[in-house]
Design a protein around this motif. Structure first.
Motif, short mmCIF file in Angstrom:
data_model
loop_
_atom_site.label_atom_id
_atom_site.label_comp_id
_atom_site.label_asym_id
_atom_site.label_seq_id
_atom_site.Cartn_x
_atom_site.Cartn_y
_atom_site.Cartn_z
N GLU A 273 0.80 -1.22 0.00
CA GLU A 273 0.00 0.00 0.00
C GLU A 273 0.84 1.27 0.00
O GLU A 273 0.37 2.32 -0.45
N ASN A 274 2.09 1.21 0.46
CA ASN A 274 2.92 2.41 0.44
C ASN A 274 3.87 2.45 -0.76
O ASN A 274 4.77 3.27 -0.83
N GLY A 275 3.64 1.56 -1.74
CA GLY A 275 4.39 1.61 -3.00
C GLY A 275 5.62 0.74 -3.07
O GLY A 275 6.28 0.70 -4.11
N ILE A 276 5.96 0.04 -2.01
CA ILE A 276 7.11 -0.85 -2.06
C ILE A 276 6.78 -2.03 -2.96
O ILE A 276 5.68 -2.60 -2.89
N ILE A 277 7.72 -2.40 -3.82
CA ILE A 277 7.55 -3.53 -4.73
C ILE A 277 8.36 -4.70 -4.18
O ILE A 277 9.56 -4.57 -3.92
N LEU A 278 7.70 -5.83 -3.99
CA LEU A 278 8.36 -7.05 -3.55
C LEU A 278 8.30 -8.03 -4.71
O LEU A 278 7.24 -8.19 -5.34
N TYR A 279 9.42 -8.67 -5.02
CA TYR A 279 9.38 -9.67 -6.09
C TYR A 279 10.24 -10.87 -5.75
O TYR A 279 11.18 -10.78 -4.96
N ARG A 280 9.84 -12.00 -6.31
CA ARG A 280 10.52 -13.26 -6.04
C ARG A 280 11.00 -13.87 -7.35
O ARG A 280 10.25 -13.97 -8.32
N GLU A 281 12.24 -14.28 -7.35
CA GLU A 281 12.85 -14.92 -8.52
C GLU A 281 13.03 -16.40 -8.20
O GLU A 281 13.64 -16.75 -7.18
N ALA A 282 12.48 -17.25 -9.04
CA ALA A 282 12.60 -18.70 -8.85
C ALA A 282 13.65 -19.26 -9.81
O ALA A 282 13.63 -18.95 -10.99
N TYR B 23 14.52 -19.87 -4.24
CA TYR B 23 13.93 -18.54 -4.39
C TYR B 23 14.88 -17.47 -3.89
O TYR B 23 15.66 -17.70 -2.95
N HIS B 24 14.81 -16.32 -4.52
CA HIS B 24 15.52 -15.13 -4.06
C HIS B 24 14.51 -14.00 -4.06
O HIS B 24 13.87 -13.72 -5.07
N ARG B 25 14.36 -13.35 -2.91
CA ARG B 25 13.40 -12.27 -2.79
C ARG B 25 14.12 -10.92 -2.75
O ARG B 25 15.18 -10.81 -2.16
N SER B 26 13.49 -9.92 -3.36
CA SER B 26 14.03 -8.57 -3.38
C SER B 26 12.91 -7.57 -3.16
O SER B 26 11.74 -7.88 -3.39
N SER B 27 13.29 -6.37 -2.74
CA SER B 27 12.30 -5.30 -2.57
C SER B 27 12.86 -4.00 -3.13
O SER B 27 14.08 -3.80 -3.17
N LEU B 28 11.95 -3.15 -3.57
CA LEU B 28 12.30 -1.86 -4.15
C LEU B 28 11.41 -0.80 -3.54
O LEU B 28 10.20 -1.00 -3.41
N THR B 29 12.01 0.33 -3.18
CA THR B 29 11.22 1.43 -2.62
C THR B 29 10.93 2.46 -3.71
O THR B 29 11.68 2.56 -4.68
N PRO B 30 9.83 3.19 -3.57
CA PRO B 30 9.46 4.17 -4.59
C PRO B 30 10.62 5.11 -4.94
O PRO B 30 11.29 5.63 -4.04
N ALA B 31 10.84 5.29 -6.24
CA ALA B 31 11.87 6.15 -6.82
C ALA B 31 13.27 5.57 -6.72
O ALA B 31 14.24 6.25 -7.04
N GLN B 32 13.41 4.32 -6.30
CA GLN B 32 14.72 3.68 -6.23
C GLN B 32 15.27 3.47 -7.64
O GLN B 32 14.53 3.29 -8.60
N ASP B 33 16.59 3.48 -7.77
CA ASP B 33 17.26 3.22 -9.04
C ASP B 33 16.92 1.80 -9.49
O ASP B 33 17.03 0.84 -8.72
N LEU B 34 16.51 1.64 -10.74
CA LEU B 34 16.07 0.34 -11.25
C LEU B 34 17.11 -0.32 -12.16
O LEU B 34 16.79 -1.28 -12.87
#
Length: 85
Positions: free
Chosen positions: A16-25, A39-50
């Motif tokens: 809800e606050n815009g954080i993106i969580l993703y999982r790589e299998a 699995y490897h999990r990662s998270s990204l915060t709004p406006a983070q370098d992509l």
């Protein structure tokens, strides 16, 4: 006998606050049968370098991170930091 290794993004969540969580299998396959999966999990915060982020995750970030979401996230972080001081 053919052994292959495949990697895919199998889960993407937007909080809800815009954080993106993703999982790589990562799957190890032998003749179509799965030998192992990790699995490897990662998270990204709004406006983070992509830089280096998978394209399908970047596409979700570009939709989810509106200027309003970024501003609200930055305000939330600023408020948390002010509360600690």
């Amino acid at each position: 006998m053919s052994i292959t290794k495949t990697t895919s993004i199998d889960q993407i969540t937007v909080t809800e606050n815009g954080i993106i969580l993703y999982r790589e299998a990562t799957r190890i396959m032998e003749d179509g049968n799965e030998l192992s999966k990790t699995y490897h999990r990662s998270s990204l915060t709004p406006a983070q370098d992509l830089t280096g982020v998978p394209a399908n995750v970047v596409a979700i970030c570009n939709v989810a991170w509106t200027p309003e979401v970024i501003a609200a996230y930055q305000a939330q972080i600023a408020a948390q930091q002010a509360a600690r001081e």
